[in-house]
Design a protein around this motif. Sequence first.
Motif, PDB file in Angstrom:
ATOM      1  N   THR A  29     -54.739 -22.671  54.054  1.00  0.00           N
ATOM      2  CA  THR A  29     -55.489 -23.591  54.822  1.00  0.00           C
ATOM      3  C   THR A  29     -56.699 -24.338  54.061  1.00  0.00           C
ATOM      4  O   THR A  29     -57.308 -23.438  53.325  1.00  0.00           O
ATOM      5  N   GLY A  59     -56.103 -20.067  58.451  1.00  0.00           N
ATOM      6  CA  GLY A  59     -56.802 -20.682  59.545  1.00  0.00           C
ATOM      7  C   GLY A  59     -57.141 -19.693  60.794  1.00  0.00           C
ATOM      8  O   GLY A  59     -57.772 -20.287  61.655  1.00  0.00           O
ATOM      9  N   ARG A  74     -56.547 -27.822  60.394  1.00  0.00           N
ATOM     10  CA  ARG A  74     -56.352 -28.371  59.042  1.00  0.00           C
ATOM     11  C   ARG A  74     -57.158 -29.629  58.926  1.00  0.00           C
ATOM     12  O   ARG A  74     -57.997 -29.729  57.946  1.00  0.00           O
TER      13      ARG A  74
END
Length: 118
Positions: A29, A59, A74
């Motif tokens: 990410t 993440g 994101r």
Amino acid sequence: MRHNRIRTIVCSVLAAGAALAAAPATAQTPYDGLWNVTVVTKTGTCEPSSRSTLTVADGKVSAPGADVTGSIGREGLVRVSIRGAYANGQLSGNAGSGKWNGASAGIPCSGRWEASRQ
């Protein structure tokens, strides 16, 4: 003492969020990596300020020895929970900030956090 623990946990969570923003091009990410987080209490009897380093991987936010759950989206949206304390905010590039709230010995505390990528 519990308030200091909550503040340390919040800092750890925020630092993890900052780590995501500093991730290399091969990261899962955009914000994966190590983040330095500073937490400042604005109201309540929690510790006035603290610093911590958090890790963001795929993440997910984590910190050694801390009961941290949370994620960085994101788009950089931060949402973290640490033993009854909650933090949210936004990361962008190599920095981010937001708010947190919790309690120490049943007394509410809240404040701001800032994060920067290592």
